[in-house]
Design a protein around this motif. Structure first.
Motif, PDB file in Angstrom:
ATOM      1  N   PHE A  22       0.801  -1.225   0.000  1.00  0.00           N
ATOM      2  CA  PHE A  22       0.000   0.000   0.000  1.00  0.00           C
ATOM      3  C   PHE A  22       0.838   1.282   0.000  1.00  0.00           C
ATOM      4  N   VAL A  23       1.774   1.342  -0.903  1.00  0.00           N
ATOM      5  CA  VAL A  23       2.572   2.551  -1.109  1.00  0.00           C
ATOM      6  C   VAL A  23       1.983   3.286  -2.307  1.00  0.00           C
ATOM      7  N   VAL A  24       1.770   4.595  -2.165  1.00  0.00           N
ATOM      8  CA  VAL A  24       1.317   5.428  -3.276  1.00  0.00           C
ATOM      9  C   VAL A  24       2.384   6.491  -3.533  1.00  0.00           C
ATOM     10  N   VAL A  25       2.870   6.557  -4.778  1.00  0.00           N
ATOM     11  CA  VAL A  25       3.821   7.598  -5.155  1.00  0.00           C
ATOM     12  C   VAL A  25       3.030   8.770  -5.709  1.00  0.00           C
ATOM     13  N   ILE A  65       8.996  22.694 -11.054  1.00  0.00           N
ATOM     14  CA  ILE A  65       7.552  22.479 -11.014  1.00  0.00           C
ATOM     15  C   ILE A  65       7.295  21.100 -11.612  1.00  0.00           C
ATOM     16  N   ASN A  66       7.313  20.092 -10.777  1.00  0.00           N
ATOM     17  CA  ASN A  66       7.134  18.744 -11.290  1.00  0.00           C
ATOM     18  C   ASN A  66       6.260  17.856 -10.416  1.00  0.00           C
ATOM     19  N   TYR A  67       5.526  18.439  -9.502  1.00  0.00           N
ATOM     20  CA  TYR A  67       4.611  17.667  -8.659  1.00  0.00           C
ATOM     21  C   TYR A  67       3.194  18.223  -8.778  1.00  0.00           C
ATOM     22  N   SER A  68       2.231  17.331  -8.608  1.00  0.00           N
ATOM     23  CA  SER A  68       0.823  17.720  -8.654  1.00  0.00           C
ATOM     24  C   SER A  68       0.255  17.756  -7.237  1.00  0.00           C
ATOM     25  N   ARG A  69      -0.641  18.665  -6.992  1.00  0.00           N
ATOM     26  CA  ARG A  69      -1.324  18.732  -5.693  1.00  0.00           C
ATOM     27  C   ARG A  69      -2.382  17.633  -5.558  1.00  0.00           C
ATOM     28  N   VAL A  70      -2.700  16.972  -6.666  1.00  0.00           N
ATOM     29  CA  VAL A  70      -3.800  16.013  -6.712  1.00  0.00           C
ATOM     30  C   VAL A  70      -3.296  14.595  -6.445  1.00  0.00           C
ATOM     31  N   ASN A  71      -4.013  13.878  -5.592  1.00  0.00           N
ATOM     32  CA  ASN A  71      -3.766  12.452  -5.410  1.00  0.00           C
ATOM     33  C   ASN A  71      -4.520  11.729  -6.523  1.00  0.00           C
ATOM     34  N   PHE A  72      -3.798  11.190  -7.493  1.00  0.00           N
ATOM     35  CA  PHE A  72      -4.417  10.587  -8.672  1.00  0.00           C
ATOM     36  C   PHE A  72      -5.344   9.431  -8.325  1.00  0.00           C
ATOM     37  N   TRP A 108       5.637  13.221 -19.096  1.00  0.00           N
ATOM     38  CA  TRP A 108       4.334  12.632 -18.813  1.00  0.00           C
ATOM     39  C   TRP A 108       4.151  12.598 -17.303  1.00  0.00           C
ATOM     40  N   TRP A 109       2.963  12.942 -16.839  1.00  0.00           N
ATOM     41  CA  TRP A 109       2.628  12.879 -15.420  1.00  0.00           C
ATOM     42  C   TRP A 109       2.335  11.436 -15.076  1.00  0.00           C
ATOM     43  N   ARG A 110       2.725  11.034 -13.859  1.00  0.00           N
ATOM     44  CA  ARG A 110       2.496   9.666 -13.445  1.00  0.00           C
ATOM     45  C   ARG A 110       2.362   9.563 -11.940  1.00  0.00           C
ATOM     46  N   SER A 111       1.624   8.547 -11.546  1.00  0.00           N
ATOM     47  CA  SER A 111       1.536   8.159 -10.153  1.00  0.00           C
ATOM     48  C   SER A 111       1.388   6.647 -10.157  1.00  0.00           C
ATOM     49  N   TYR A 112       1.866   5.991  -9.124  1.00  0.00           N
ATOM     50  CA  TYR A 112       1.659   4.553  -9.042  1.00  0.00           C
ATOM     51  C   TYR A 112       1.476   4.123  -7.606  1.00  0.00           C
ATOM     52  N   ARG A 113       0.856   2.951  -7.484  1.00  0.00           N
ATOM     53  CA  ARG A 113       0.640   2.371  -6.161  1.00  0.00           C
ATOM     54  C   ARG A 113       0.765   0.856  -6.274  1.00  0.00           C
ATOM     55  N   ASN A 114       0.963   0.245  -5.141  1.00  0.00           N
ATOM     56  CA  ASN A 114       0.992  -1.205  -5.094  1.00  0.00           C
ATOM     57  C   ASN A 114       0.082  -1.693  -3.981  1.00  0.00           C
ATOM     58  N   THR A 115      -0.333  -2.927  -4.092  1.00  0.00           N
ATOM     59  CA  THR A 115      -1.187  -3.520  -3.060  1.00  0.00           C
ATOM     60  C   THR A 115      -0.495  -4.689  -2.371  1.00  0.00           C
ATOM     61  N   LYS A 116       0.715  -5.016  -2.818  1.00  0.00           N
ATOM     62  CA  LYS A 116       1.516  -6.037  -2.153  1.00  0.00           C
ATOM     63  C   LYS A 116       2.990  -5.722  -2.377  1.00  0.00           C
ATOM     64  N   LYS A 117       3.842  -6.381  -1.633  1.00  0.00           N
ATOM     65  CA  LYS A 117       5.284  -6.140  -1.748  1.00  0.00           C
ATOM     66  C   LYS A 117       5.748  -6.445  -3.164  1.00  0.00           C
ATOM     67  N   ASN A 118       6.663  -5.618  -3.682  1.00  0.00           N
ATOM     68  CA  ASN A 118       7.183  -5.848  -5.023  1.00  0.00           C
ATOM     69  C   ASN A 118       8.633  -5.391  -5.145  1.00  0.00           C
ATOM     70  N   ILE A 119       9.258  -5.811  -6.238  1.00  0.00           N
ATOM     71  CA  ILE A 119      10.632  -5.425  -6.557  1.00  0.00           C
ATOM     72  C   ILE A 119      10.644  -4.986  -8.017  1.00  0.00           C
ATOM     73  N   PHE A 120      11.262  -3.835  -8.298  1.00  0.00           N
ATOM     74  CA  PHE A 120      11.311  -3.363  -9.678  1.00  0.00           C
ATOM     75  C   PHE A 120      12.613  -2.636  -9.964  1.00  0.00           C
ATOM     76  N   LEU A 121      12.914  -2.554 -11.253  1.00  0.00           N
ATOM     77  CA  LEU A 121      14.094  -1.862 -11.760  1.00  0.00           C
ATOM     78  C   LEU A 121      13.622  -0.575 -12.429  1.00  0.00           C
ATOM     79  N   TYR A 122      14.216   0.535 -12.050  1.00  0.00           N
ATOM     80  CA  TYR A 122      13.861   1.856 -12.570  1.00  0.00           C
ATOM     81  C   TYR A 122      15.069   2.416 -13.284  1.00  0.00           C
ATOM     82  N   MET A 123      14.890   2.788 -14.555  1.00  0.00           N
ATOM     83  CA  MET A 123      15.999   3.315 -15.367  1.00  0.00           C
ATOM     84  C   MET A 123      15.571   4.594 -16.050  1.00  0.00           C
ATOM     85  N   CYS A 124      16.472   5.559 -16.157  1.00  0.00           N
ATOM     86  CA  CYS A 124      16.167   6.774 -16.912  1.00  0.00           C
ATOM     87  C   CYS A 124      17.381   7.200 -17.705  1.00  0.00           C
ATOM     88  N   ASN A 125      17.123   7.995 -18.755  1.00  0.00           N
ATOM     89  CA  ASN A 125      18.234   8.470 -19.581  1.00  0.00           C
ATOM     90  C   ASN A 125      18.265   9.968 -19.634  1.00  0.00           C
TER      91      ASN A 125
END
Length: 125
Positions: A22-25, A65-72, A108-125
């Motif tokens: 239950f993490v929400v970014v 200016i890169n954050y939204s006041r809105v919880n998606f 692109w604007w984005r938000s994400y959440r999970n409902t269980k424990k997870n592992i992921f790889l995040y890459m940017c250029n």
């Protein structure tokens, strides 16, 4: 020249991350292209195109200016008088599962959440 986006990509940041349940970014946008690949678990994404910026109620954090006041993920935002234009925003809903990768273009604007424990790889250029 290669036809593969991955072969042509120069990555400046690669992070291996795990989240508990239950993490929400919070809604935000990045100035770099991103790839997110799930090792285990899943993430629910909401993606919003850059032209919707004025309806995202952006604010300054960390000097940009890169954050939204809105919880998606808050269903009340469609009725919330503090964010009346958010319900008009074009949204893409996506569930990223184990073994899948998602490409998110810069700005692109984005938000994400999970409902269980997870592992992921995040890459940017």
């Amino acid at each position: 020249r290669s036809n593969s986006l991955v072969n042509d990509l120069t990555l400046k940041d690669v992070h291996y991350s795990s989240t508990e349940t239950f993490v929400v970014v919070w809604g935000h946008m990045e100035t770099d292209d991103q790839f997110i690949c799930m090792d285990s678990g899943s993430l629910e994404f909401i993606l919003i195109p850059p032209h919707e910026k004025k309806n995202m109620y952006p604010f300054t954090k960390k000097g940009t200016i890169n954050y939204s006041r809105v919880n998606f993920f808050d269903g009340n935002n469609n009725k919330n008088e503090n964010y009346p234009n958010f319900f008009k925003v074009y949204k893409i809903y996506f569930n990223l599962r184990s073994g899948e990768c998602l490409y998110i273009p810069a700005f692109w604007w984005r938000s994400y959440r999970n409902t269980k424990k997870n592992i992921f790889l995040y890459m940017c250029n």
